[in-house]
Design an enzyme around this catalytic site. Sequence first.
Site, PDB file in Angstrom:
ATOM      1  N   LYS A 100      -8.616   2.351  -0.353  1.00  0.00           N
ATOM      2  CA  LYS A 100      -9.161   3.512  -1.072  1.00  0.00           C
ATOM      3  C   LYS A 100      -8.687   3.487  -2.518  1.00  0.00           C
ATOM      4  O   LYS A 100      -7.740   2.794  -2.882  1.00  0.00           O
ATOM      5  CB  LYS A 100      -8.722   4.818  -0.420  1.00  0.00           C
ATOM      6  CG  LYS A 100      -7.202   5.025  -0.322  1.00  0.00           C
ATOM      7  CD  LYS A 100      -6.540   5.542  -1.594  1.00  0.00           C
ATOM      8  CE  LYS A 100      -5.040   5.699  -1.455  1.00  0.00           C
ATOM      9  NZ  LYS A 100      -4.372   6.047  -2.754  1.00  0.00           N
ATOM     10  N   ASP A 227      -1.516   9.689   3.851  1.00  0.00           N
ATOM     11  CA  ASP A 227      -2.833   9.185   3.453  1.00  0.00           C
ATOM     12  C   ASP A 227      -3.709   8.786   4.639  1.00  0.00           C
ATOM     13  O   ASP A 227      -4.910   8.577   4.479  1.00  0.00           O
ATOM     14  CB  ASP A 227      -2.695   7.964   2.531  1.00  0.00           C
ATOM     15  CG  ASP A 227      -2.190   8.343   1.149  1.00  0.00           C
ATOM     16  OD1 ASP A 227      -2.107   9.556   0.857  1.00  0.00           O
ATOM     17  OD2 ASP A 227      -1.872   7.440   0.362  1.00  0.00           O
TER      18      ASP A 227
END
Length: 404
Positions: A100, A227
Amino acid sequence: MACSAHLLSQSLYSSHRASPAAPRNLRSQARPPARASPAASPGSSAGGCRGASLRVAASFEQGRRQVEVSYDPQAKFNQIADQIDKDAGMTRLNLFSPCKINVFLRITGKRPDGFHDLASLFHVISLGDTIKFSLSPSRSRDRLSTNVPGVPVDESNLIIKALNLYRQKTGTDNFFWIHLDKKVPTGAGLGGGSSNAATALWAANQFAGCIASEKDLQEWSGEIGSDIPFFFSRGAAYCTGRGEIVEDIPNPLLENLPLVLIKPPEACSTAEVYKRFRLEQASKADPLTLLKEITQNGISQDVCVNDLEPPAFEVLPSLKRLKKRIIAASRDDYNAVFMSGSGSTIVGIGSPDPPAFVYDDDDYKDVFVSEACFLTRDENEWYREPISSKAAFSKDDLPASVID
Protein backbone atom coordinates in the site's frame (compact mmCIF):
# COMPACT_ATOMS: atom_id res chain seq x y z
CA MET A 1 -20.11 -17.03 4.21
CA ALA A 2 -19.59 -18.82 0.92
CA CYS A 3 -16.07 -19.41 -0.31
CA SER A 4 -15.04 -17.45 -3.36
CA ALA A 5 -15.19 -19.33 -6.64
CA HIS A 6 -12.09 -17.62 -7.93
CA LEU A 7 -9.88 -19.63 -5.58
CA LEU A 8 -9.40 -22.25 -8.27
CA SER A 9 -7.66 -19.73 -10.47
CA GLN A 10 -5.29 -18.87 -7.62
CA SER A 11 -4.37 -22.45 -6.73
CA LEU A 12 -0.92 -23.86 -7.21
CA TYR A 13 -1.97 -25.47 -10.45
CA SER A 14 -2.72 -22.07 -11.97
CA SER A 15 0.24 -20.16 -10.55
CA HIS A 16 1.83 -19.82 -13.98
CA ARG A 17 -0.74 -17.15 -14.84
CA ALA A 18 0.65 -14.66 -12.35
CA SER A 19 4.02 -14.43 -14.04
CA PRO A 20 5.30 -15.44 -17.48
CA ALA A 21 8.46 -16.69 -15.80
CA ALA A 22 6.70 -19.15 -13.52
CA PRO A 23 7.79 -22.81 -13.83
CA ARG A 24 5.91 -24.84 -16.38
CA ASN A 25 2.93 -26.58 -14.82
CA LEU A 26 2.21 -30.28 -15.13
CA ARG A 27 -1.31 -29.48 -16.24
CA SER A 28 -2.22 -28.42 -19.74
CA GLN A 29 -1.23 -24.79 -20.31
CA ALA A 30 -4.04 -24.21 -22.77
CA ARG A 31 -6.68 -25.55 -20.47
CA PRO A 32 -9.41 -23.04 -19.48
CA PRO A 33 -9.85 -22.18 -15.78
CA ALA A 34 -12.33 -24.21 -13.82
CA ARG A 35 -15.66 -22.89 -12.63
CA ALA A 36 -16.60 -23.95 -9.12
CA SER A 37 -20.09 -25.26 -8.60
CA PRO A 38 -22.03 -24.32 -5.46
CA ALA A 39 -21.47 -27.82 -4.14
CA ALA A 40 -17.73 -27.83 -4.78
CA SER A 41 -15.51 -27.68 -1.74
CA PRO A 42 -12.87 -24.89 -1.55
CA GLY A 43 -10.04 -25.60 -3.93
CA SER A 44 -11.80 -28.53 -5.52
CA SER A 45 -12.73 -28.74 -9.17
CA ALA A 46 -16.25 -28.57 -10.49
CA GLY A 47 -17.84 -31.61 -12.02
CA GLY A 48 -17.85 -32.17 -15.75
CA CYS A 49 -15.45 -33.27 -18.45
CA ARG A 50 -12.34 -31.08 -18.84
CA GLY A 51 -11.18 -32.51 -22.14
CA ALA A 52 -11.55 -35.78 -23.94
CA SER A 53 -8.75 -38.25 -23.54
CA LEU A 54 -9.88 -40.09 -26.65
CA ARG A 55 -10.86 -38.42 -29.89
CA VAL A 56 -12.60 -40.32 -32.70
CA ALA A 57 -13.08 -38.81 -36.14
CA ALA A 58 -14.98 -40.57 -38.89
CA SER A 59 -15.42 -39.68 -42.56
CA PHE A 60 -16.89 -41.35 -45.62
CA GLU A 61 -15.22 -40.91 -48.98
CA GLN A 62 -16.28 -42.75 -52.11
CA GLY A 63 -17.85 -45.55 -50.15
CA ARG A 64 -14.80 -46.01 -47.90
CA ARG A 65 -14.99 -45.39 -44.18
CA GLN A 66 -12.01 -43.87 -42.33
CA VAL A 67 -11.68 -43.79 -38.58
CA GLU A 68 -8.95 -41.79 -36.78
CA VAL A 69 -8.27 -42.50 -33.13
CA SER A 70 -6.15 -40.02 -31.15
CA TYR A 71 -5.19 -40.50 -27.50
CA ASP A 72 -4.47 -37.38 -25.42
CA PRO A 73 -2.50 -38.37 -22.29
CA GLN A 74 -2.43 -34.79 -20.95
CA ALA A 75 -6.22 -34.58 -20.92
CA LYS A 76 -6.38 -37.92 -19.12
CA PHE A 77 -3.88 -36.64 -16.55
CA ASN A 78 -6.02 -33.54 -16.05
CA GLN A 79 -9.09 -35.65 -15.38
CA ILE A 80 -7.26 -37.74 -12.79
CA ALA A 81 -5.80 -34.64 -11.11
CA ASP A 82 -9.22 -33.01 -10.97
CA GLN A 83 -10.70 -36.05 -9.28
CA ILE A 84 -7.89 -36.07 -6.71
CA ASP A 85 -8.57 -32.38 -5.99
CA LYS A 86 -12.27 -33.05 -5.62
CA ASP A 87 -11.76 -35.96 -3.24
CA ALA A 88 -9.06 -34.33 -1.13
CA GLY A 89 -10.45 -30.79 -0.83
CA MET A 90 -8.17 -27.78 -0.72
CA THR A 91 -4.57 -28.69 0.03
CA ARG A 92 -2.66 -25.73 -1.43
CA LEU A 93 -3.24 -22.14 -2.41
CA ASN A 94 -1.23 -19.33 -4.04
CA LEU A 95 -2.17 -15.75 -3.18
CA PHE A 96 -0.92 -12.32 -4.19
CA SER A 97 0.02 -10.10 -1.24
CA PRO A 98 0.03 -6.46 -2.44
CA CYS A 99 1.46 -3.48 -0.59
CA LYS A 100 0.00 0.00 0.00
CA ILE A 101 0.87 3.66 -0.08
CA ASN A 102 -0.41 6.50 2.08
CA VAL A 103 -1.69 9.14 -0.35
CA PHE A 104 -1.79 11.48 2.61
CA LEU A 105 -0.88 10.85 6.24
CA ARG A 106 -1.87 13.25 9.00
CA ILE A 107 -0.82 12.65 12.61
CA THR A 108 -3.54 14.25 14.73
CA GLY A 109 -2.50 13.51 18.29
CA LYS A 110 -0.82 11.22 20.79
CA ARG A 111 -2.82 8.62 22.67
CA PRO A 112 -2.58 7.61 26.35
CA ASP A 113 -1.34 4.17 25.24
CA GLY A 114 1.71 5.75 23.59
CA PHE A 115 0.50 5.33 20.02
CA HIS A 116 -0.38 8.25 17.77
CA ASP A 117 -3.77 8.98 16.25
CA LEU A 118 -3.65 9.28 12.50
CA ALA A 119 -5.95 10.08 9.61
CA SER A 120 -4.78 8.71 6.28
CA LEU A 121 -5.93 7.71 2.83
CA PHE A 122 -4.52 4.23 2.30
CA HIS A 123 -4.59 2.65 -1.16
CA VAL A 124 -3.45 -0.80 -2.29
CA ILE A 125 -1.01 -0.82 -5.20
CA SER A 126 0.06 -3.53 -7.62
CA LEU A 127 3.54 -4.24 -6.24
CA GLY A 128 3.36 -7.29 -4.02
CA ASP A 129 4.68 -10.62 -2.83
CA THR A 130 3.45 -14.10 -3.68
CA ILE A 131 2.69 -16.51 -0.86
CA LYS A 132 2.23 -20.26 -1.37
CA PHE A 133 0.31 -22.15 1.30
CA SER A 134 0.17 -25.95 1.62
CA LEU A 135 -1.46 -27.93 4.38
CA SER A 136 1.13 -29.49 6.66
CA PRO A 137 0.60 -33.23 7.12
CA SER A 138 2.09 -33.12 10.62
CA ARG A 139 -0.51 -30.67 12.00
CA SER A 140 1.99 -29.63 14.64
CA ARG A 141 3.68 -26.44 13.49
CA ASP A 142 3.93 -23.99 10.62
CA ARG A 143 7.00 -23.96 8.40
CA LEU A 144 7.95 -20.76 6.57
CA SER A 145 10.58 -20.27 3.89
CA THR A 146 11.46 -17.13 1.95
CA ASN A 147 13.60 -16.13 -1.02
CA VAL A 148 15.25 -13.20 0.78
CA PRO A 149 17.75 -13.59 3.64
CA GLY A 150 17.09 -11.34 6.59
CA VAL A 151 13.30 -11.68 6.56
CA PRO A 152 12.34 -13.17 9.96
CA VAL A 153 10.88 -16.65 9.57
CA ASP A 154 10.41 -17.53 13.24
CA GLU A 155 7.49 -16.81 15.58
CA SER A 156 8.09 -13.05 15.20
CA ASN A 157 7.05 -13.16 11.57
CA LEU A 158 3.63 -11.62 10.99
CA ILE A 159 2.53 -14.53 8.79
CA ILE A 160 3.10 -16.96 11.66
CA LYS A 161 1.42 -14.58 14.10
CA ALA A 162 -1.59 -14.34 11.80
CA LEU A 163 -1.94 -18.12 11.52
CA ASN A 164 -1.64 -18.50 15.30
CA LEU A 165 -4.27 -15.80 15.74
CA TYR A 166 -6.67 -17.56 13.36
CA ARG A 167 -6.32 -20.88 15.18
CA GLN A 168 -6.84 -19.09 18.52
CA LYS A 169 -10.00 -17.33 17.32
CA THR A 170 -11.61 -20.27 15.50
CA GLY A 171 -10.34 -23.38 17.26
CA THR A 172 -9.16 -24.87 13.95
CA ASP A 173 -6.01 -27.00 13.89
CA ASN A 174 -4.65 -26.53 10.36
CA PHE A 175 -0.92 -25.95 10.12
CA PHE A 176 0.89 -24.92 6.97
CA TRP A 177 4.01 -24.98 4.89
CA ILE A 178 4.41 -21.47 3.53
CA HIS A 179 6.81 -20.04 0.98
CA LEU A 180 7.06 -16.26 0.78
CA ASP A 181 8.36 -14.93 -2.55
CA LYS A 182 9.35 -11.46 -1.39
CA LYS A 183 9.30 -8.54 -3.83
CA VAL A 184 8.27 -5.68 -1.53
CA PRO A 185 11.35 -4.26 0.21
CA THR A 186 11.35 -4.11 3.99
CA GLY A 187 11.57 -0.82 5.89
CA ALA A 188 9.89 0.91 2.96
CA GLY A 189 6.67 2.34 4.43
CA LEU A 190 4.68 0.13 2.06
CA GLY A 191 3.05 -2.22 4.58
CA GLY A 192 4.51 -5.38 3.06
CA GLY A 193 4.56 -7.32 6.33
CA SER A 194 1.04 -6.19 7.23
CA SER A 195 -0.21 -7.34 3.83
CA ASN A 196 1.47 -10.73 4.32
CA ALA A 197 -0.37 -11.14 7.63
CA ALA A 198 -3.73 -10.20 6.11
CA THR A 199 -3.13 -12.62 3.24
CA ALA A 200 -2.31 -15.41 5.70
CA LEU A 201 -5.55 -14.80 7.60
CA TRP A 202 -7.49 -14.90 4.34
CA ALA A 203 -5.76 -18.14 3.32
CA ALA A 204 -6.37 -19.83 6.67
CA ASN A 205 -10.05 -18.95 6.40
CA GLN A 206 -10.29 -20.48 2.92
CA PHE A 207 -8.72 -23.74 4.12
CA ALA A 208 -11.19 -23.79 7.02
CA GLY A 209 -14.20 -23.39 4.73
CA CYS A 210 -14.70 -19.64 5.25
CA ILE A 211 -16.06 -20.02 8.77
CA ALA A 212 -15.15 -16.40 9.60
CA SER A 213 -16.49 -13.32 7.85
CA GLU A 214 -14.30 -10.63 6.28
CA LYS A 215 -15.40 -8.36 9.13
CA ASP A 216 -14.18 -10.94 11.66
CA LEU A 217 -10.79 -11.14 9.97
CA GLN A 218 -10.52 -7.37 9.85
CA GLU A 219 -11.35 -6.97 13.54
CA TRP A 220 -9.06 -9.79 14.69
CA SER A 221 -6.12 -8.56 12.63
CA GLY A 222 -5.88 -5.30 14.57
CA GLU A 223 -4.59 -7.33 17.53
CA ILE A 224 -1.27 -8.02 15.79
CA GLY A 225 -0.75 -4.87 13.67
CA SER A 226 -2.29 -1.46 13.10
CA ASP A 227 -2.04 -1.53 9.28
CA ILE A 228 -3.33 -5.08 8.79
CA PRO A 229 -7.09 -4.31 8.99
CA PHE A 230 -6.80 -1.97 6.01
CA PHE A 231 -6.10 -4.84 3.63
CA PHE A 232 -9.58 -6.23 4.32
CA SER A 233 -11.04 -3.08 2.74
CA ARG A 234 -11.83 -3.07 -0.97
CA GLY A 235 -8.40 -1.50 -1.57
CA ALA A 236 -9.00 2.19 -0.81
CA ALA A 237 -9.89 3.38 2.67
CA TYR A 238 -9.82 6.32 5.05
CA CYS A 239 -8.11 4.99 8.17
CA THR A 240 -8.16 6.58 11.61
CA GLY A 241 -7.27 5.66 15.19
CA ARG A 242 -3.98 3.77 15.10
CA GLY A 243 -4.96 2.85 11.54
CA GLU A 244 -7.26 0.03 12.58
CA ILE A 245 -10.50 2.01 12.04
CA VAL A 246 -11.16 1.45 8.35
CA GLU A 247 -13.76 3.23 6.22
CA ASP A 248 -13.99 2.09 2.61
CA ILE A 249 -13.84 4.81 -0.04
CA PRO A 250 -16.62 4.32 -2.61
CA ASN A 251 -14.69 6.07 -5.40
CA PRO A 252 -11.13 4.71 -5.36
CA LEU A 253 -8.36 6.22 -7.42
CA LEU A 254 -8.06 5.33 -11.09
CA GLU A 255 -6.36 2.00 -11.63
CA ASN A 256 -4.78 3.25 -14.86
CA LEU A 257 -2.99 6.08 -13.05
CA PRO A 258 0.68 5.04 -13.08
CA LEU A 259 3.10 5.25 -10.17
CA VAL A 260 6.82 4.85 -9.69
CA LEU A 261 8.35 3.74 -6.39
CA ILE A 262 11.94 4.68 -5.58
CA LYS A 263 13.53 3.39 -2.37
CA PRO A 264 17.14 3.81 -1.29
CA PRO A 265 18.86 0.79 0.29
CA GLU A 266 18.62 2.42 3.72
CA ALA A 267 15.46 1.76 5.72
CA CYS A 268 13.69 4.11 8.10
CA SER A 269 13.00 2.81 11.59
CA THR A 270 9.34 3.53 12.28
CA ALA A 271 10.05 3.79 16.01
CA GLU A 272 12.86 6.29 15.40
CA VAL A 273 10.72 8.37 13.04
CA TYR A 274 7.88 8.63 15.57
CA LYS A 275 10.38 9.38 18.33
CA ARG A 276 11.47 12.49 16.41
CA PHE A 277 7.95 13.55 15.45
CA ARG A 278 6.73 16.84 16.92
CA LEU A 279 2.99 17.47 16.84
CA GLU A 280 3.47 21.24 16.70
CA GLN A 281 5.40 20.82 13.43
CA ALA A 282 2.64 18.81 11.76
CA SER A 283 0.45 20.11 8.96
CA LYS A 284 -2.73 21.95 9.91
CA ALA A 285 -4.65 20.57 6.91
CA ASP A 286 -8.00 19.00 7.72
CA PRO A 287 -7.73 15.34 6.65
CA LEU A 288 -11.41 15.23 5.61
CA THR A 289 -10.79 18.24 3.36
CA LEU A 290 -7.82 16.46 1.81
CA LEU A 291 -9.95 13.36 1.27
CA LYS A 292 -12.73 15.35 -0.39
CA GLU A 293 -10.28 17.13 -2.68
CA ILE A 294 -8.68 13.88 -3.81
CA THR A 295 -11.92 12.00 -4.40
CA GLN A 296 -13.45 14.92 -6.32
CA ASN A 297 -10.48 16.41 -8.17
CA GLY A 298 -7.71 13.81 -8.10
CA ILE A 299 -4.16 13.91 -6.80
CA SER A 300 -1.97 16.99 -6.69
CA GLN A 301 1.16 17.92 -4.77
CA ASP A 302 -0.78 20.06 -2.29
CA VAL A 303 -2.97 17.22 -1.03
CA CYS A 304 -0.23 14.60 -0.61
CA VAL A 305 0.66 15.66 2.92
CA ASN A 306 2.76 13.34 5.09
CA ASP A 307 3.46 14.54 8.61
CA LEU A 308 6.17 11.90 9.01
CA GLU A 309 8.36 13.33 6.26
CA PRO A 310 10.20 15.89 8.45
CA PRO A 311 11.21 13.39 11.17
CA ALA A 312 12.05 10.76 8.54
CA PHE A 313 14.29 13.26 6.76
CA GLU A 314 16.04 13.84 10.10
CA VAL A 315 16.62 10.11 10.47
CA LEU A 316 17.74 9.77 6.85
CA PRO A 317 18.89 13.12 5.35
CA SER A 318 19.68 11.47 2.00
CA LEU A 319 15.96 10.71 1.63
CA LYS A 320 15.15 14.43 1.64
CA ARG A 321 17.77 15.00 -1.08
CA LEU A 322 16.32 12.16 -3.14
CA LYS A 323 12.82 13.64 -3.01
CA LYS A 324 14.10 17.08 -4.01
CA ARG A 325 16.08 15.64 -6.93
CA ILE A 326 13.08 13.70 -8.19
CA ILE A 327 10.90 16.82 -8.14
CA ALA A 328 13.60 18.92 -9.83
CA ALA A 329 14.24 16.33 -12.55
CA SER A 330 10.63 15.35 -13.18
CA ARG A 331 9.74 18.26 -15.53
CA ASP A 332 6.12 17.98 -14.42
CA ASP A 333 5.98 14.26 -15.23
CA TYR A 334 4.43 13.62 -11.81
CA ASN A 335 1.22 14.96 -10.32
CA ALA A 336 2.81 14.57 -6.88
CA VAL A 337 6.00 13.31 -5.26
CA PHE A 338 5.87 12.25 -1.60
CA MET A 339 7.05 9.72 0.97
CA SER A 340 4.82 6.76 1.87
CA GLY A 341 4.22 5.86 5.50
CA SER A 342 7.26 6.32 7.69
CA GLY A 343 9.62 5.83 4.73
CA SER A 344 11.87 5.19 3.02
CA THR A 345 9.99 4.93 -0.29
CA ILE A 346 9.41 8.03 -2.41
CA VAL A 347 6.34 7.80 -4.64
CA GLY A 348 5.85 9.60 -7.93
CA ILE A 349 2.26 9.63 -9.21
CA GLY A 350 1.50 10.23 -12.89
CA SER A 351 4.33 8.37 -14.61
CA PRO A 352 5.77 4.84 -14.26
CA ASP A 353 9.29 6.01 -15.14
CA PRO A 354 11.92 7.25 -12.69
CA PRO A 355 14.10 10.26 -13.55
CA ALA A 356 17.20 9.40 -15.59
CA PHE A 357 19.57 10.22 -12.74
CA VAL A 358 18.34 7.18 -10.82
CA TYR A 359 20.01 5.02 -13.49
CA ASP A 360 22.89 7.31 -14.44
CA ASP A 361 24.19 8.49 -11.07
CA ASP A 362 26.41 6.05 -9.19
CA ASP A 363 25.00 7.37 -5.91
CA TYR A 364 21.71 5.67 -6.78
CA LYS A 365 22.95 2.41 -8.25
CA ASP A 366 21.53 0.40 -5.35
CA VAL A 367 18.05 1.92 -5.18
CA PHE A 368 14.94 -0.18 -5.56
CA VAL A 369 12.74 0.96 -8.46
CA SER A 370 9.32 -0.36 -9.40
CA GLU A 371 6.41 0.81 -11.48
CA ALA A 372 2.96 0.25 -10.03
CA CYS A 373 -0.71 1.18 -10.28
CA PHE A 374 -3.63 1.41 -7.88
CA LEU A 375 -5.45 -1.82 -7.14
CA THR A 376 -8.82 -2.83 -5.67
CA ARG A 377 -10.66 -6.09 -5.06
CA ASP A 378 -14.23 -7.34 -5.11
CA GLU A 379 -16.04 -8.53 -2.01
CA ASN A 380 -15.25 -12.15 -1.12
CA GLU A 381 -12.29 -12.17 -3.51
CA TRP A 382 -8.66 -11.56 -2.70
CA TYR A 383 -6.38 -9.20 -4.61
CA ARG A 384 -5.07 -10.31 -8.00
CA GLU A 385 -1.75 -9.33 -9.48
CA PRO A 386 -2.06 -7.42 -12.76
CA ILE A 387 -0.30 -9.12 -15.64
CA SER A 388 1.76 -6.01 -16.37
CA SER A 389 3.04 -5.61 -12.81
CA LYS A 390 6.81 -5.15 -12.81
CA ALA A 391 9.33 -4.75 -10.03
CA ALA A 392 13.10 -4.60 -9.95
CA PHE A 393 15.44 -5.23 -7.04
CA SER A 394 18.75 -3.45 -6.97
CA LYS A 395 20.60 -6.74 -6.78
CA ASP A 396 20.46 -10.18 -8.34
CA ASP A 397 17.99 -12.79 -7.15
CA LEU A 398 18.98 -14.09 -3.75
CA PRO A 399 19.13 -17.75 -2.74
CA ALA A 400 16.25 -19.16 -0.78
CA SER A 401 16.56 -19.69 2.94
CA VAL A 402 14.45 -22.34 4.59
CA ILE A 403 13.74 -22.85 8.25
CA ASP A 404 12.35 -26.26 9.19
